[in-house]
Scaffold this motif. Structure first.
Motif, short mmCIF file in Angstrom:
data_model
loop_
_atom_site.label_atom_id
_atom_site.label_comp_id
_atom_site.label_asym_id
_atom_site.label_seq_id
_atom_site.Cartn_x
_atom_site.Cartn_y
_atom_site.Cartn_z
N ILE A 1 0.88 -1.17 -0.13
CA ILE A 1 -0.23 0.04 0.16
C ILE A 1 1.12 1.25 0.01
CG2 ILE A 1 -1.92 -1.06 0.96
CD1 ILE A 1 -1.05 -0.01 3.68
N ARG A 2 0.40 2.41 -0.32
CA ARG A 2 0.97 3.45 -0.23
C ARG A 2 0.35 4.54 0.73
NH1 ARG A 2 4.66 5.04 -5.01
NH2 ARG A 2 4.58 3.04 -6.11
N ALA A 3 1.24 5.19 1.60
CA ALA A 3 0.64 6.11 2.30
C ALA A 3 0.60 7.46 1.63
CB ALA A 3 1.25 6.28 3.48
N LEU B 1 3.62 9.78 0.87
CA LEU B 1 4.47 9.83 2.13
C LEU B 1 5.54 8.60 2.04
CD1 LEU B 1 2.08 10.52 4.78
CD2 LEU B 1 3.87 12.10 3.74
N THR B 2 5.04 7.31 1.87
CA THR B 2 5.69 6.01 1.90
C THR B 2 5.12 4.92 1.18
OG1 THR B 2 7.11 4.80 3.40
CG2 THR B 2 4.86 5.39 4.14
N LYS B 3 5.86 3.85 0.89
CA LYS B 3 5.36 2.46 0.44
C LYS B 3 5.39 1.73 1.64
CE LYS B 3 6.13 -0.42 -3.27
NZ LYS B 3 6.87 -0.92 -4.54
N VAL B 4 4.35 1.12 1.73
CA VAL B 4 4.39 -0.10 2.92
C VAL B 4 4.27 -1.46 2.28
CG1 VAL B 4 3.26 -0.65 5.13
CG2 VAL B 4 3.03 1.53 4.21
N GLU B 5 5.31 -2.28 2.65
CA GLU B 5 5.39 -3.50 1.92
C GLU B 5 5.47 -4.45 3.11
OE1 GLU B 5 7.53 -4.00 -1.80
OE2 GLU B 5 8.67 -2.38 -0.86
N TYR C 1 -8.81 3.38 16.08
CA TYR C 1 -9.64 4.44 16.42
C TYR C 1 -8.75 5.54 16.81
CZ TYR C 1 -13.64 1.70 16.30
OH TYR C 1 -14.92 1.12 15.85
N GLN C 2 -7.43 5.15 17.32
CA GLN C 2 -6.57 6.35 17.87
C GLN C 2 -5.77 6.67 16.76
OE1 GLN C 2 -5.25 5.33 21.91
NE2 GLN C 2 -7.24 4.60 22.14
N GLY C 3 -6.02 6.09 15.64
CA GLY C 3 -4.82 6.57 14.39
C GLY C 3 -3.52 6.22 14.58
N THR C 4 -3.04 5.50 15.48
CA THR C 4 -1.60 5.24 15.65
C THR C 4 -1.11 3.80 15.10
OG1 THR C 4 -2.24 4.03 17.84
CG2 THR C 4 -1.41 6.42 18.17
N MET C 5 -1.98 3.16 14.73
CA MET C 5 -1.72 1.78 13.98
C MET C 5 -2.74 1.39 13.04
SD MET C 5 -2.03 -1.07 16.99
CE MET C 5 -3.55 -0.92 18.04
N PHE C 6 -2.36 0.54 12.13
CA PHE C 6 -3.28 -0.23 11.20
C PHE C 6 -3.01 -1.67 10.78
CE2 PHE C 6 -0.27 2.00 8.46
CZ PHE C 6 -0.11 1.05 7.47
N ALA C 7 -3.79 -2.27 10.38
CA ALA C 7 -3.82 -3.53 10.12
C ALA C 7 -4.09 -4.06 8.95
CB ALA C 7 -4.80 -4.40 11.13
N ASN D 1 4.04 7.97 13.35
CA ASN D 1 5.32 8.53 12.87
C ASN D 1 5.44 8.79 11.43
OD1 ASN D 1 7.53 10.28 13.59
ND2 ASN D 1 8.89 8.61 13.68
N LEU D 2 4.28 9.08 10.66
CA LEU D 2 4.53 8.85 9.26
C LEU D 2 5.43 9.98 8.94
CD1 LEU D 2 0.64 8.79 8.21
CD2 LEU D 2 2.52 7.11 7.83
N PRO D 3 6.28 9.78 7.89
CA PRO D 3 6.11 8.72 6.99
C PRO D 3 6.80 7.54 7.28
CG PRO D 3 7.89 10.07 6.32
CD PRO D 3 7.49 10.81 7.39
N ASN D 4 7.26 7.48 8.47
CA ASN D 4 8.00 6.06 9.25
C ASN D 4 6.84 5.23 9.40
OD1 ASN D 4 10.44 7.04 8.53
ND2 ASN D 4 10.37 8.28 10.48
N VAL D 5 6.60 4.08 8.78
CA VAL D 5 5.69 3.09 9.05
C VAL D 5 6.52 1.55 9.61
CG1 VAL D 5 3.69 1.80 8.25
CG2 VAL D 5 3.99 4.03 7.67
N GLU D 6 5.99 1.08 10.69
CA GLU D 6 6.69 0.05 11.45
C GLU D 6 5.82 -1.17 11.29
OE1 GLU D 6 9.08 -1.39 15.38
OE2 GLU D 6 8.08 0.63 15.05
N ASN D 7 6.10 -2.31 10.70
CA ASN D 7 5.58 -3.68 10.95
C ASN D 7 6.08 -4.05 12.62
OD1 ASN D 7 5.94 -6.94 10.00
ND2 ASN D 7 3.99 -5.97 10.95
N PHE D 8 5.04 -4.26 13.35
CA PHE D 8 5.37 -4.41 14.82
C PHE D 8 4.89 -5.77 15.21
CE2 PHE D 8 1.53 -2.14 15.50
CZ PHE D 8 0.86 -2.82 16.36
#
Length: 115
Positions: free
Chosen positions: A14-16, A25-29, A42-48, A63-70
């Motif tokens: 996906i692309r942010a 902003l960034t490409k999420v792979e 709901y709080q906008g701090t993560m997505f699935a 912390n966009l554009p930084n997206v971390e798979n946690f």
């Protein structure tokens, strides 16, 4: 965050995008197959995200554009077709093509229930 191609494509990322002003902003792979579903907390701090690879990827987006798979949540035996995150960001519920709905705890990634 939006799919890279149309819904009929076989996209694995996906692309942010920032909507105002429109800015890439960034490409999420992270998935190995097509994406089928996505949900924001709901709080906008993560997505699935979920897809044909039978797993759910949890992403930190505070912390966009930084997206971390946690976390990677596993247990489905078919593609993940729908996802939701509870309002306190503690649980993820997903339905898959194996005719089951599962609930995981976000912290630790354990399956709590299967329906």
């Amino acid at each position: 965050v939006s799919p890279e191609h149309s819904a009929s494509s076989r996209c694995r990322y996906i692309r942010a995008l920032l909507l105002s002003p429109l800015m890439y902003l960034t490409k999420v792979e992270g998935h190995t197959s097509e994406l089928y579903s996505m949900a924001f907390s709901y709080q906008g701090t993560m997505f699935a995200t979920g897809g044909a690879d039978k797993c759910i990827k949890m992403w930190r987006s505070s912390n966009l554009p930084n997206v971390e798979n946690f976390a990677t949540l596993t247990g489905c035996t078919a593609g993940v077709m729908s996802i939701d995150i509870d309002e306190r960001d503690q649980y993820v519920v997903a339905g898959s093509n194996d005719s089951a709905v599962r609930m995981w705890q976000v912290t630790g990634g354990q399956i709590k229930s299967t329906f």
